[in-house]
Enzyme design. Structure first.
Site, PDB file in Angstrom:
ATOM      1  N   ARG A 115      33.290  39.479  17.065  1.00 20.37           N
ATOM      2  CA  ARG A 115      33.888  39.523  18.672  1.00 20.37           C
ATOM      3  C   ARG A 115      34.736  39.075  19.497  1.00 20.37           C
ATOM      4  O   ARG A 115      34.744  39.269  20.797  1.00 20.37           O
ATOM      5  CB  ARG A 115      31.945  38.843  18.360  1.00 20.37           C
ATOM      6  CG  ARG A 115      32.210  38.367  20.583  1.00 20.37           C
ATOM      7  CD  ARG A 115      30.164  37.961  20.120  1.00 20.37           C
ATOM      8  NE  ARG A 115      29.728  38.696  21.607  1.00 20.37           N
ATOM      9  CZ  ARG A 115      28.692  39.185  21.673  1.00 20.37           C
ATOM     10  NH1 ARG A 115      27.681  39.259  21.238  1.00 20.37           N
ATOM     11  NH2 ARG A 115      28.201  39.186  23.126  1.00 20.37           N
ATOM     12  N   ARG A 140      25.861  42.141  27.134  1.00 22.83           N
ATOM     13  CA  ARG A 140      27.571  42.302  26.692  1.00 22.83           C
ATOM     14  C   ARG A 140      27.157  39.744  27.511  1.00 22.83           C
ATOM     15  O   ARG A 140      27.593  40.643  28.171  1.00 22.83           O
ATOM     16  CB  ARG A 140      28.299  42.585  26.223  1.00 22.83           C
ATOM     17  CG  ARG A 140      28.394  43.646  25.352  1.00 22.83           C
ATOM     18  CD  ARG A 140      27.300  43.074  23.824  1.00 22.83           C
ATOM     19  NE  ARG A 140      28.050  44.501  23.467  1.00 22.83           N
ATOM     20  CZ  ARG A 140      26.664  44.403  22.057  1.00 22.83           C
ATOM     21  NH1 ARG A 140      26.362  43.470  21.677  1.00 22.83           N
ATOM     22  NH2 ARG A 140      26.462  45.955  21.449  1.00 22.83           N
ATOM     23  N   ASN A 172      28.400  40.043  39.057  1.00 26.69           N
ATOM     24  CA  ASN A 172      27.590  40.461  37.484  1.00 26.69           C
ATOM     25  C   ASN A 172      25.835  41.124  38.416  1.00 26.69           C
ATOM     26  O   ASN A 172      25.870  40.344  39.735  1.00 26.69           O
ATOM     27  CB  ASN A 172      26.650  39.577  36.966  1.00 26.69           C
ATOM     28  CG  ASN A 172      25.945  39.999  35.942  1.00 26.69           C
ATOM     29  OD1 ASN A 172      26.286  41.068  35.263  1.00 26.69           O
ATOM     30  ND2 ASN A 172      24.482  39.559  36.039  1.00 26.69           N
ATOM     31  N   HIS A 199      22.012  41.960  38.131  1.00 26.30           N
ATOM     32  CA  HIS A 199      20.516  41.210  37.822  1.00 26.30           C
ATOM     33  C   HIS A 199      19.328  41.879  38.762  1.00 26.30           C
ATOM     34  O   HIS A 199      19.022  41.282  39.728  1.00 26.30           O
ATOM     35  CB  HIS A 199      20.686  39.312  37.610  1.00 26.30           C
ATOM     36  CG  HIS A 199      20.037  39.017  37.016  1.00 26.30           C
ATOM     37  ND1 HIS A 199      19.656  38.876  35.562  1.00 26.30           N
ATOM     38  CD2 HIS A 199      18.676  38.528  36.891  1.00 26.30           C
ATOM     39  CE1 HIS A 199      18.658  38.436  34.809  1.00 26.30           C
ATOM     40  NE2 HIS A 199      17.483  38.292  35.543  1.00 26.30           N
ATOM     41  N   ASP A 233      23.956  34.497  34.193  1.00 21.33           N
ATOM     42  CA  ASP A 233      23.118  34.062  35.252  1.00 21.33           C
ATOM     43  C   ASP A 233      22.691  33.613  35.983  1.00 21.33           C
ATOM     44  O   ASP A 233      21.400  32.661  36.828  1.00 21.33           O
ATOM     45  CB  ASP A 233      21.562  34.207  34.644  1.00 21.33           C
ATOM     46  CG  ASP A 233      21.317  36.131  34.120  1.00 21.33           C
ATOM     47  OD1 ASP A 233      22.328  37.053  34.158  1.00 21.33           O
ATOM     48  OD2 ASP A 233      20.847  36.569  33.221  1.00 21.33           O
TER      49      ASP A 233
HETATM   50  C1  GRF Z   1      20.967  47.406  36.494  1.00 21.66           C
HETATM   51  O1  GRF Z   1      19.369  46.977  36.815  1.00 21.66           O
HETATM   52  C2  GRF Z   1      21.158  45.755  36.410  1.00 21.66           C
HETATM   53  O2  GRF Z   1      21.004  44.647  36.210  1.00 21.66           O
HETATM   54  C3  GRF Z   1      20.860  45.972  34.636  1.00 21.66           C
HETATM   55  O3  GRF Z   1      20.738  46.682  34.118  1.00 21.66           O
HETATM   56  C4  GRF Z   1      20.502  47.701  34.804  1.00 21.66           C
HETATM   57  C5  GRF Z   1      21.887  49.124  35.120  1.00 21.66           C
HETATM   58  O4  GRF Z   1      21.189  50.288  35.774  1.00 21.66           O
HETATM   59  N1  GRF Z   1      21.836  44.851  34.383  1.00 21.66           N
HETATM   60  P1  GRF Z   1      22.065  51.432  35.591  1.00 21.66           P
HETATM   61  O5  GRF Z   1      22.539  51.995  34.257  1.00 21.66           O
HETATM   62  O6  GRF Z   1      23.890  51.313  36.634  1.00 21.66           O
HETATM   63  O7  GRF Z   1      21.405  52.433  35.533  1.00 21.66           O
END
Ligand code: GRF
Length: 213
Positions: free
Chosen positions: A70, A96, A112, A114, A166
């Site tokens: 990893r 990841r 990120n 979320h 997060d």
């Molecule tokens: C989104 O809901 C994001 O928040 C989550 O994975 C999803 C990605 O969607 N972590 P996409 O692959 O951009 O359609």
């Protein structure tokens, strides 16, 4: 589309469909997507990047539980990012968790997405615009958990990435009501509609900030 004049460069990390990547590719208002990196070869986001003539790299992680592998995999991901040296790294459906070592290497350059509401402080609840207190849902199953907990409202957040998953400083968020008829797919799609809008807004704002410096 003004991509050819944009200076602010963005790399997108993804593991799946890449509809958020698509929103960025379609926008490229004052920034340019220069690299899409996936951890799996079947991530549809790679196809989207190829169709837009954006460089794609796949760095698969074969044995995620093997710490040594990893670490080596993370070093490979970092080495690829170093080649493009993007101003911003967007984790858009990147499944990841990266080590503190990786995050510190790209300090203040990773955001990120979320699919739930995260509070400003690393606390466990969030106060909605309608005055409801809902739990902050962290982790990989945020949409499923919002349904499981029968939350009236959920949403999405874009935040800086810090070593604690997060919890980094929030850049933007949007609330999405949970409907009685929702299942995971319908709720997630409504959340993603907001996520696509938010990520474009955030990247434009960060690009503007940097170019004004
Ligand atoms: C989104 O809901 C994001 O928040 C989550 O994975 C999803 C990605 O969607 N972590 P996409 O692959 O951009 O359609």
């Amino acid at each position: 589309m003004k991509a050819e004049h944009a200076q602010f460069t963005v790399a997108v990390l993804l593991s799946g469909s890449g509809s958020n990547l698509q929103a960025l590719l379609d926008d490229q208002h004052n920034y340019r997507v220069v690299l899409v990196l996936a951890d799996r070869a079947d991530a549809y986001g790679l196809q989207r990047a190829l169709s837009a003539n954006v460089a794609t790299v796949c760095v698969p992680l074969d044995q995620p539980k093997d710490q040594e592998r990893r670490r080596a995999w993370e070093d490979q991901v970092a080495a690829v990012l170093d080649v493009w040296a993007p101003d911003l790294i967007v984790m858009a459906g990147w499944m990841r968790v990266m080590s503190a070592r990786f995050i510190e290497r790209f300090n203040q350059r990773i955001v990120n997405q979320h699919p739930a509401l995260l509070p400003d402080e690393p606390q466990d609840t969030y106060l909605t615009a309608g005055g409801q207190i809902v739990p902050a849902i962290r982790g990989a199953h945020a949409v499923r958990d919002a349904l499981r907990l029968h939350l009236p409202v959920t949403g999405c957040t874009v935040h800086w990435v810090t070593p604690v998953v997060d919890t980094g400083p929030v850049l933007a968020r949007a609330e999405v009501p949970v409907l009685p008829s929702d299942d995971q797919a319908t709720l997630h799609e409504r959340i993603k509609t907001e996520e696509r809008r938010l990520i474009v807004q955030v990247v434009r704002r960060l690009a503007r900030k940097q170019t004004q410096r």
